[in-house]
Design a protein around this motif. Structure first.
Motif, mmCIF file in Angstrom:
data_model
loop_
_atom_site.group_PDB
_atom_site.id
_atom_site.type_symbol
_atom_site.label_atom_id
_atom_site.label_comp_id
_atom_site.label_asym_id
_atom_site.label_seq_id
_atom_site.Cartn_x
_atom_site.Cartn_y
_atom_site.Cartn_z
ATOM 1 N N THR A 690 0.844 -1.190 0.000
ATOM 2 C CA THR A 690 0.000 0.000 0.000
ATOM 3 C C THR A 690 0.881 1.243 0.000
ATOM 4 O OG1 THR A 690 -0.109 0.005 2.415
ATOM 5 C CG2 THR A 690 -1.876 -1.142 1.227
ATOM 6 N N ALA A 691 0.372 2.291 -0.630
ATOM 7 C CA ALA A 691 1.094 3.567 -0.683
ATOM 8 C C ALA A 691 0.096 4.652 -1.036
ATOM 9 C CB ALA A 691 2.225 3.507 -1.707
ATOM 10 N N SER A 692 0.605 5.865 -1.182
ATOM 11 C CA SER A 692 -0.288 6.982 -1.462
ATOM 12 C C SER A 692 -0.740 7.035 -2.914
ATOM 13 C CB SER A 692 0.396 8.304 -1.090
ATOM 14 O OG SER A 692 1.645 8.403 -1.758
ATOM 15 N N ASN A 693 -0.069 6.282 -3.797
ATOM 16 C CA ASN A 693 -0.539 6.198 -5.189
ATOM 17 C C ASN A 693 -0.147 4.851 -5.777
ATOM 18 O OD1 ASN A 693 2.168 6.408 -5.745
ATOM 19 N ND2 ASN A 693 1.969 8.071 -7.193
ATOM 20 N N ASN A 694 -0.714 4.549 -6.945
ATOM 21 C CA ASN A 694 -0.531 3.232 -7.554
ATOM 22 C C ASN A 694 0.922 2.949 -7.916
ATOM 23 O OD1 ASN A 694 -2.791 1.474 -7.771
ATOM 24 N ND2 ASN A 694 -3.804 2.973 -9.088
ATOM 25 N N ASP A 695 1.606 3.931 -8.492
ATOM 26 C CA ASP A 695 2.981 3.703 -8.933
ATOM 27 C C ASP A 695 3.889 3.330 -7.775
ATOM 28 O OD1 ASP A 695 2.322 4.194 -11.538
ATOM 29 O OD2 ASP A 695 2.937 6.297 -11.516
ATOM 30 N N THR A 696 3.738 4.037 -6.664
ATOM 31 C CA THR A 696 4.570 3.735 -5.500
ATOM 32 C C THR A 696 4.242 2.358 -4.942
ATOM 33 O OG1 THR A 696 4.651 6.100 -4.976
ATOM 34 C CG2 THR A 696 5.318 4.571 -3.248
ATOM 35 N N ALA A 697 2.957 2.005 -4.874
ATOM 36 C CA ALA A 697 2.558 0.685 -4.378
ATOM 37 C C ALA A 697 3.119 -0.422 -5.267
ATOM 38 C CB ALA A 697 1.032 0.600 -4.312
ATOM 39 N N LYS A 698 3.074 -0.208 -6.563
ATOM 40 C CA LYS A 698 3.616 -1.198 -7.498
ATOM 41 C C LYS A 698 5.111 -1.365 -7.293
ATOM 42 C CE LYS A 698 3.988 -2.075 -12.475
ATOM 43 N NZ LYS A 698 3.659 -1.549 -13.825
ATOM 44 N N ARG A 699 5.809 -0.246 -7.116
ATOM 45 C CA ARG A 699 7.256 -0.301 -6.933
ATOM 46 C C ARG A 699 7.613 -1.036 -5.642
ATOM 47 N NH1 ARG A 699 7.846 4.614 -7.712
ATOM 48 N NH2 ARG A 699 8.155 5.406 -5.602
ATOM 49 N N LEU A 700 6.859 -0.785 -4.583
ATOM 50 C CA LEU A 700 7.123 -1.442 -3.309
ATOM 51 C C LEU A 700 6.865 -2.946 -3.385
ATOM 52 C CD1 LEU A 700 5.564 1.149 -0.818
ATOM 53 C CD2 LEU A 700 7.988 0.744 -1.294
ATOM 54 N N ALA A 701 5.797 -3.341 -4.080
ATOM 55 C CA ALA A 701 5.482 -4.763 -4.208
ATOM 56 C C ALA A 701 6.575 -5.496 -4.983
ATOM 57 C CB ALA A 701 4.125 -4.933 -4.903
ATOM 58 N N CYS A 702 7.040 -4.878 -6.056
ATOM 59 C CA CYS A 702 8.103 -5.502 -6.863
ATOM 60 C C CYS A 702 9.401 -5.591 -6.077
ATOM 61 C CB CYS A 702 8.324 -4.702 -8.147
ATOM 62 S SG CYS A 702 6.956 -4.788 -9.311
ATOM 63 N N ARG A 703 9.696 -4.547 -5.298
ATOM 64 C CA ARG A 703 10.934 -4.555 -4.509
ATOM 65 C C ARG A 703 10.899 -5.652 -3.450
ATOM 66 N NH1 ARG A 703 12.384 1.076 -2.146
ATOM 67 N NH2 ARG A 703 13.004 1.389 -4.321
ATOM 68 N N GLU A 704 9.763 -5.840 -2.819
ATOM 69 C CA GLU A 704 9.646 -6.874 -1.800
ATOM 70 C C GLU A 704 9.774 -8.271 -2.417
ATOM 71 O OE1 GLU A 704 9.185 -8.513 2.023
ATOM 72 O OE2 GLU A 704 9.781 -6.543 1.266
ATOM 73 N N PHE A 705 9.198 -8.445 -3.602
ATOM 74 C CA PHE A 705 9.334 -9.730 -4.299
ATOM 75 C C PHE A 705 10.811 -10.034 -4.586
ATOM 76 C CE2 PHE A 705 10.133 -11.702 -8.421
ATOM 77 C CZ PHE A 705 9.526 -12.942 -8.258
ATOM 78 N N LEU A 706 11.528 -9.042 -5.085
ATOM 79 C CA LEU A 706 12.949 -9.239 -5.408
ATOM 80 C C LEU A 706 13.759 -9.526 -4.153
ATOM 81 C CD1 LEU A 706 13.330 -6.337 -8.004
ATOM 82 C CD2 LEU A 706 13.428 -8.779 -8.511
ATOM 83 N N ARG A 707 13.417 -8.863 -3.063
ATOM 84 C CA ARG A 707 14.146 -9.094 -1.811
ATOM 85 C C ARG A 707 13.982 -10.525 -1.329
ATOM 86 N NH1 ARG A 707 13.492 -9.342 3.530
ATOM 87 N NH2 ARG A 707 11.222 -9.206 3.370
ATOM 88 N N LEU A 708 12.756 -11.034 -1.372
ATOM 89 C CA LEU A 708 12.504 -12.398 -0.922
ATOM 90 C C LEU A 708 13.081 -13.431 -1.888
ATOM 91 C CD1 LEU A 708 8.815 -11.990 0.303
ATOM 92 C CD2 LEU A 708 10.880 -12.181 1.721
ATOM 93 N N SER A 709 12.974 -13.159 -3.202
ATOM 94 C CA SER A 709 13.464 -14.115 -4.203
ATOM 95 C C SER A 709 14.976 -14.267 -4.151
ATOM 96 C CB SER A 709 13.047 -13.674 -5.611
ATOM 97 O OG SER A 709 11.652 -13.633 -5.720
ATOM 98 N N LYS A 710 15.670 -13.158 -3.871
ATOM 99 C CA LYS A 710 17.134 -13.187 -3.850
ATOM 100 C C LYS A 710 17.700 -13.434 -2.453
ATOM 101 C CE LYS A 710 17.520 -10.094 -7.825
ATOM 102 N NZ LYS A 710 18.063 -8.818 -8.349
ATOM 103 N N GLY A 711 16.782 -13.558 -1.484
ATOM 104 C CA GLY A 711 17.237 -13.859 -0.132
ATOM 105 C C GLY A 711 17.916 -12.703 0.553
ATOM 106 N N ASN A 712 17.572 -11.466 0.163
ATOM 107 C CA ASN A 712 18.201 -10.283 0.778
ATOM 108 C C ASN A 712 17.474 -9.878 2.059
ATOM 109 O OD1 ASN A 712 19.997 -10.171 -1.342
ATOM 110 N ND2 ASN A 712 18.680 -8.805 -2.540
#
Length: 712
Positions: A690-712
């Motif tokens: 969740t975020a104040s707009n769609n673009d930010t929410a999308k960016r946060l969701a993608c970043r979290e996916f990459l963090r979990l996938s790469k084990g960071n």
């Protein structure tokens, strides 16, 4: 300067641009095709045959190949004979071929001009057709018929692909350019006594001659030859004699019981060796034609050309002699080399067409604007002089009083045509400047006015009463506005409109957006000349985005100077300033922000750029000089962060994950974005941000996916 008016219909535009569309990287299967377009052949490779000529002048070039790896087979030079001289930047070109995980560097070098008689040309054609047909087909079934057609085709008054590819003479064979001994190896005649004949008596008092399918042949003529074994239908390159093996020797262990070569041929092939005392020949399988234009080419199957076999001479029919394994190996690279040359020659002709219409003194390197749309298939390469296929050119198109030859048609996707035009504009822009690029754009039908018309304003306004002009000019690297009303307009939001103010910032923002995109792109392109297009795109994306500009505006304090009467906007800007305080102020580029930044702040940077552009009478350098200090430090290859959304898509594509359509919603001013990824039909990952707009929410969701996938 008057604008150019060149009328070209759509078909001609695409055809002209398609001249450079040659080799391929990828195709998008779902993308629709345009209409079929002609497949062009450069006129330098085309000449009509005329059997009445006593001799023909050929301009000879050495194709030099230098392997950048260790190999037990040397690579020899090849002679290219052309009826036309090559353009200077093509005649001296160099490039790399991908061989496994390494490369071979190819250099072109002008050698000499020679006259060849019709008999010599016929012999040269016979040689090159034989060697390329063998490399292409790996058999002799078509060869005899093709060589018969050669004599017939030579007497036809037709336009066809015409050039020579021949082995280069070695140092001890000079002063000749061409290794005529090798060229004369077709057809093989066992009774000939050539200069190649040397004293090469085998050891152990064995005879100097061997019994072959061709009769009695001297060992010196078979040790470097190409042979055919009728009982298997295979071709081999002979590299020497096996001094310790004959027909009565035991075969090397091959999973089965030990037996002699004589027994093996009798049991497996029903052949009785009559001359079992003869030394066996060491042979190599024929090389495979491959596309060496792709870098880091990976072999998908085991290459049998490095495997040696033992052959009884009496089962071998000599096809060509002398022909070394080095020559055969070297000729296997030639189709890829000639395809690259053909592509460059097409580019040369397009360049000439354009520059013939350009009054500016512009030099465009031919190698620029080289776009590919399909993989080179060496099996479809046309052997020059081979009249068995489609070497005849059935059409020609007069263009600028020159002939452009056509060989059939092909389908080209619309996006590829657009890519070609954009790349050519970039080639003219980066080399010849804006005027050259505008000439090209007009030539293809993209009408651009070459006039620079000063923008006149008629507002009676005193900007100093509403904004701090001097301080703002200081922030903009001491740029001094000729018309400060432009600065006022660049800082005025649509909610703050007074009669004495010329307008809001939106028009200048529209202009500045494009100018900043251009100047930053040009800066990165020129500063990093060896950078890949992909990394350049990532660097530009990290520098030219709303987050970058908004952070820049806050860091410079520009938010304090915005004229606005919207309370929501003031709250939005205040929140942005508070968010900025929690972030590192070391850089303005990137995608680090996890909170929303007011787009108005980003718009202000672009509108200021537009204001400077208009005020300076369209001086892009003035824009970059003024805005650049606000953006420092600029992104570099070492500091570039990836856009998490792009990185997410690239990662899923690499791992072959299926991305489900994202679920998004906005409630009470809060945006929610859910992404879901499947692997092998099973949901592998689901995350909601969740975020104040769609673009930010999308960016946060993608970043979290990459963090979990790469084990960071």
């Amino acid at each position: 300067m008057e604008p150019i008016n060149i009328e070209i219909d759509g078909t001609q535009q695409q055809s002209a641009a398609a001249l450079l569309v040659e080799e391929a990287t990828q195709e998008l299967a779902s993308e629709p095709y345009d209409d079929q377009q002609p497949s062009y052949v450069p006129p330098e490779l085309v000449k009509p045959w005329c059997s009445n000529d006593a001799s023909v002048l050929y301009h000879c070039y050495l194709i030099q190949m230098k392997p950048n790896f260790c190999s037990d087979i040397p690579v020899n030079d090849i002679v290219l004979g052309m009826r036309s001289e090559l353009d200077c930047d093509v005649a001296n070109m160099n490039f790399d071929l991908g061989v496994g995980k390494s490369t071979i560097t190819v250099n072109f070098k002008k050698a000499a001009d020679i006259h060849l008689s019709s008999e010599q040309i016929l012999q040269c054609r016979r040689f090159q057709i034989t060697i390329f047909r063998i490399l292409m087909d790996h058999n002799l079934q078509k060869l005899e018929e093709i060589l018969e057609r050669l004599s017939v085709g030579q007497n036809l008054e037709v336009e066809s692909i015409d050039y020579l590819l021949l082995p280069a003479a070695r140092m001890h064979q000079r002063p000749f350019i061409i290794d005529w001994e090798c060229v004369m190896s077709v057809p093989f005649r066992s009774e000939e006594n050539s200069e190649y004949h040397v004293d090469s008596s085998p050891p152990n008092n064995c005879s100097r001659v061997l019994h072959t399918k061709n009769g009695m042949v001297c060992t010196c003529r078979i040790q470097n030859s190409l042979v055919y074994t009728p009982h298997t239908g295979l071709l081999y390159c002979i590299t020497g004699l096996l001094n310790d093996l004959n027909g009565n020797s035991r075969m090397r262990p091959r999973r089965r019981r030990a037996r002699t070569y004589k027994t093996h041929y009798e049991e497996k092939h029903g052949i009785k060796l009559r001359f079992d005392q003869q030394l066996l020949l060491k042979g190599k399988f024929i090389f495979k034609l491959q596309n060496y234009l792709q870098s880091c080419r990976q072999q998908t199957e085991k290459d049998s050309s490095h495997t040696s076999v033992e052959l009884p001479p009496e089962l071998c029919s000599i096809v060509m002699s002398p022909l070394s394994v080095s020559n055969l190996y070297s000729f296997s690279f030639v189709p890829s080399i000639m395809h690259r040359l053909e592509s460059l020659l097409l580019a040369v002709n397009l360049k000439r067409m354009v520059l013939d219409r350009c009054t500016e003194n512009v030099t465009i390197p031919t190698i620029k604007g080289f776009i590919r749309n399909e993989c080179f298939d060496p099996k479809k390469w046309i052997i020059p002089g081979d009249y068995s296929g489609s070497s005849f050119l059935n059409e020609k198109l007069p263009f600028n009083e020159k002939n452009i030859y056509i060989r059939g048609t092909r389908k080209i996707k619309g996006k590829r045509v657009a890519d070609v035009v954009e790349a050519l504009i970039g080639a003219f822009l980066s080399t010849g400047g804006e005027i050259a690029a505008i000439y090209f754009m007009n030539w293809v039908g993209i009408k651009v006015d070459l006039f620079h018309i000063p923008y006149e304003r008629h507002f009676q306004v005193q900007p100093e009463k509403l904004i701090d002009v001097r301080h703002l000019e200081f922030l903009l690297n001491n740029y001094s506005f000729r018309d400060p009303s432009l600065l006022l307009e660049a800082l005025t939001h649509g909610s703050y409109m007074l009669p004495q103010i010329p307008g809001c910032y939106e028009r200048l923002e529209f202009l500045g957006d494009a100018v900043l995109d251009y100047v930053i792109t040009a800066h990165l392109y020129h500063k990093y000349p060896d950078m890949s297009p992909g990394l350049l795109t990532d660097m530009r994306s990290a520098s030219v985005n709303n987050i970058c500009y908004a952070r820049t505006a806050v860091r410079a304090g520009l938010h304090k100077h915005i004229l606005a009467s919207d309370s929501v906007l003031h709250t939005d800007i205040a929140n942005t300033v508070n968010n900025f305080a929690s972030l590192s102020a070391e850089s303005t580029f990137g995608w680090e922000s996890e909170t929303y930044f007011s787009e108005v702040l980003a718009d202000i940077i672009e509108s200021l750029a537009g204001a400077i552009f208009v005020d300076s009478e369209y001086d892009k350098n003035a824009v970059f000089k003024s805005i650049r200090p606000l953006l420092e430090p600029l992104v570099s290859p070492e500091t570039v962060p990836l856009n998490p959304v792009k990185e997410f898509h690239d990662y899923c594509q690499k791992m072959q994950y299926i991305m489900k359509k994202p679920v998004k919603s906005i409630q009470n001013g809060v945006a929610t974005r859910t992404i879901e990824v499947e692997a092998n039909g099973v949901v592998k990952y689901t995350h909601t941000s969740t975020a104040s707009n769609n673009d930010t929410a999308k960016r946060l969701a993608c970043r979290e996916f990459l963090r979990l996938s790469k084990g960071n």
